[in-house]
Design a protein around this motif. Structure first.
Motif, short mmCIF file in Angstrom:
data_model
loop_
_atom_site.label_atom_id
_atom_site.label_comp_id
_atom_site.label_asym_id
_atom_site.label_seq_id
_atom_site.Cartn_x
_atom_site.Cartn_y
_atom_site.Cartn_z
N UNK A 48 0.84 -1.19 0.00
CA UNK A 48 0.00 0.00 0.00
C UNK A 48 0.88 1.24 0.00
N UNK A 49 0.49 2.24 -0.79
CA UNK A 49 1.21 3.50 -0.82
C UNK A 49 0.52 4.49 0.11
N UNK A 50 1.21 5.01 1.12
CA UNK A 50 0.61 6.04 1.98
C UNK A 50 0.86 7.43 1.39
N UNK A 51 -0.10 8.31 1.56
CA UNK A 51 0.04 9.67 1.03
C UNK A 51 0.94 10.49 1.96
N UNK A 52 1.91 11.21 1.40
CA UNK A 52 2.74 12.08 2.24
C UNK A 52 2.09 13.44 2.48
N UNK A 53 0.94 13.70 1.82
CA UNK A 53 0.27 14.99 1.91
C UNK A 53 -1.16 14.83 2.37
N UNK A 54 -1.70 15.89 2.95
CA UNK A 54 -3.11 15.95 3.33
C UNK A 54 -3.80 16.96 2.44
N UNK A 55 -5.06 16.69 2.10
CA UNK A 55 -5.81 17.61 1.25
C UNK A 55 -6.83 16.88 0.41
N UNK A 56 -7.27 17.54 -0.64
CA UNK A 56 -8.29 16.99 -1.53
C UNK A 56 -7.62 16.46 -2.79
N UNK A 57 -7.95 15.23 -3.17
CA UNK A 57 -7.39 14.62 -4.38
C UNK A 57 -7.98 15.31 -5.60
N UNK A 58 -7.10 15.84 -6.44
CA UNK A 58 -7.58 16.53 -7.64
C UNK A 58 -7.25 15.77 -8.92
N UNK A 59 -6.29 14.83 -8.85
CA UNK A 59 -5.96 14.07 -10.05
C UNK A 59 -5.28 12.76 -9.67
N UNK A 60 -5.66 11.69 -10.36
CA UNK A 60 -5.01 10.39 -10.23
C UNK A 60 -4.23 10.12 -11.50
N UNK A 61 -3.00 9.70 -11.36
CA UNK A 61 -2.15 9.44 -12.52
C UNK A 61 -2.07 7.94 -12.77
N UNK A 62 -2.63 7.50 -13.85
CA UNK A 62 -2.56 6.09 -14.20
C UNK A 62 -3.85 5.35 -13.91
N UNK A 63 -4.09 4.33 -14.71
CA UNK A 63 -5.24 3.45 -14.52
C UNK A 63 -4.78 2.15 -13.90
N UNK A 64 -5.70 1.44 -13.30
CA UNK A 64 -5.37 0.16 -12.70
C UNK A 64 -4.80 -0.78 -13.76
N UNK A 65 -3.65 -1.36 -13.45
CA UNK A 65 -2.95 -2.21 -14.41
C UNK A 65 -1.77 -1.52 -15.07
N UNK A 66 -1.71 -0.19 -14.97
CA UNK A 66 -0.60 0.56 -15.57
C UNK A 66 0.68 0.35 -14.76
N UNK A 67 1.81 0.55 -15.42
CA UNK A 67 3.12 0.50 -14.75
C UNK A 67 3.51 1.91 -14.36
N UNK A 68 3.98 2.08 -13.14
CA UNK A 68 4.44 3.38 -12.64
C UNK A 68 5.94 3.31 -12.41
N UNK A 69 6.65 4.28 -12.97
CA UNK A 69 8.10 4.34 -12.78
C UNK A 69 8.42 5.07 -11.49
N UNK A 70 9.51 4.67 -10.86
CA UNK A 70 9.97 5.38 -9.68
C UNK A 70 10.20 6.84 -10.01
N UNK A 71 9.60 7.72 -9.23
CA UNK A 71 9.73 9.15 -9.47
C UNK A 71 8.65 9.75 -10.32
N UNK A 72 7.78 8.92 -10.92
CA UNK A 72 6.70 9.45 -11.74
C UNK A 72 5.50 9.81 -10.86
#
Length: 467
Positions: A48-72
């Motif tokens: 599980x990825x924990x969020x380092x920030x508090x606030x309102x989510x305005x955008x999600x990057x990537x769809x389920x099944x996508x590959x995420x690169x470190x730093x992206x």
């Protein structure tokens, strides 16, 4: 208020990407610091990825099944704190040498797009690339630059090799995700020839994969062919689909290839009569509990034999001219899962009883099959046990789990005709096979260990009360 971008952190162990399994938040949700926002699958496990920030989510990057690169980017959060409470702005004097702000990135993107730069399509020159991307300071100042050169920023990104682009007329395209840019580059897909289906007109990962699998265009168009689809024209049959390696499969592939390339392995095997142990096993259960598994019993007897033959639970020193022999053994257990073969480790297994080994085995196996094994539990083994009999096979010429030097396997237990004291009887027989690194010991040593295990299994009460 400001927007904060959460980039995929370094997950350790040399991992450079993770697959997005599922989102645990949606756009518009309010998140707190350390709240899990997504599940990602690495080559090691699902975390599980924990969020380092508090606030309102305005955008999600990537769809389920996508590959995420470190730093992206993973997601963006609207920080509702007061301006004076927020951290120094990116690029401000308080954060010298920091990457550009989102506004600066967007302006750079528009500037390069108007200028017709290929960086927008194929590199990381217009945004914050993966954290592992190399950076270098440009030469400048007194004696630092070439004669007549203009000044350059102190920090620049080193752009990757470009995607192969044809000489056909260009049209403006949007490849905003570094993941999609990298995928297009690796597959040799021309972004100008990809039909975008993203809601904002951007090219998605699925668009690139679809373009890579499309039939070869007419040669008159001058399009360079993707090597994956080009291979279909030389294969003996039409290619039904192309399945790329998962992160786990890539790591397994690298480990096994290294093992096969570096280790001069040899194998010895023997049939073992488990009839007495088979009849004794139900009696090993405590009141109200089920009997220990055959794997747990085999593990205990294997660990006892390793006390007599510790070299097989050692490792070759990095210099290659010495052996590191340990006090005890960390036992790796091969587990077949839906994600592939995993080897969770039981630390200090030599100090465990059969009952303790059985409990730990059940727990580790269940966690591995659920994909929840933490990375630290997948390293540090000094000997591996593989019960492939559960797969319905009798024997296996296994590959050593590098950097170990040996692996013991057991096949399925079958009722077979066996000669005992000159008479043919029905007995419970299984095959044991030991794969070992011939650099650390010879066949006599390996055979001695295997015979020690066989003697314990065929006469299980001899080890009592050591078990």
């Amino acid at each position: 208020m400001s927007t904060r971008v959460f980039n995929l952190p370094d997950l350790g162990e040399g991992l450079t990407e993770a697959a997005l399994v599922r989102w645990m938040v949606s756009v518009g949700d309010t998140v707190s610091i350390d709240q899990p926002i997504a599940e990602v699958e690495t080559a090691k496990s699902i975390v599980e990825l924990p969020s380092p920030y508090a606030g309102v989510v305005v955008q999600l990057h990537g769809a389920e099944g996508d590959a995420l690169l470190t730093g992206s980017p993973v997601l963006e959060v609207l920080d509702e704190r007061a301006p004076e409470a927020a951290e120094p702005a990116v690029g401000s004097p308080e954060s010298p040498g920091a990457p550009p702000s989102p506004d600066e990135e967007r302006e750079a993107y528009r500037h390069e797009e108007r200028a017709g730069s290929g960086n927008v399509l194929i590199g990381y020159g217009t945004g914050r690339g993966p954290a592992k991307g190399r950076r270098r300071r440009a030469r400048g100042g007194i004696g630092g630059g070439r004669s007549g050169a203009t000044s350059t920023p102190a920090l620049v990104h080193e752009a990757p090799a470009p995607v192969r682009i044809s000489d056909a007329p260009r049209r403006t395209v949007a490849v905003r995700s570094p993941i999609v840019r990298r995928l297009a580059r690796e597959l040799g897909v021309d972004p100008h020839r990809v039909r975008a289906t993203g809601s904002d007109g951007a090219i998605t990962r699925a668009d690139v994969l679809r373009a890579a699998d499309a039939p070869r265009a007419d040669a008159s168009e001058g399009t360079q062919q993707d090597p994956v689809t080009a291979g279909a024209h030389t294969s003996p049959l039409p290619v039904a689909r192309v399945e790329r390696f998962s992160p786990l499969r890539r790591v397994v592939s690298e480990t096994l290839s290294r093992s096969r390339a570096e280790i001069p392995e040899a194998t010895v095997w023997v049939d073992v009569d488990l009839t007495e142990l088979w009849e004794l096993r139900p009696l090993m259960a405590a009141d109200g509990e089920r009997p220990p598994s055959l794997t747990a019993i085999l593990a205990r007897y294997t660990l006892l034999a390793l006390q007599q033959y510790p070299i097989l639970a050692s490792r070759l020193a990095p210099t290659g001219d010495a052996i590191e022999i340990y006090e005890g053994a960390n036992l790796g257990i091969a587990v077949d899962t839906s994600r592939g073969l995993m080897v969770p480790v039981m630390r200090d297994a030599h100090a465990m009883s059969i009952a303790e080994l059985d409990r730990e085995l059940r727990s580790l196996s269940a966690t591995a099959r659920d994909g929840r094994t933490p990375p630290e539990q997948l390293r540090g083994s000094t000997f591996t046990l593989n019960n492939y009999g559960g797969l319905g096979v009798d024997g296996s010429a296994a590959i050593i789990n590098h950097p170990e030097v040996a692996m013991l396997g057991i096949g399925r237990v079958l009722e077979r005709a066996w000669v005992v004291d000159g008479r043919v009887q029905a007995r419970r027989i299984a095959q044991l096979s030991l794969v070992f690194d011939h650099r650390v010991c010879d066949g006599g040593y390996a055979a001695g260990f295997l015979r020690a295990v066989v003697d314990l299994l065929e006469h299980p009460m001899r080890a009592y009360p050591a078990v």
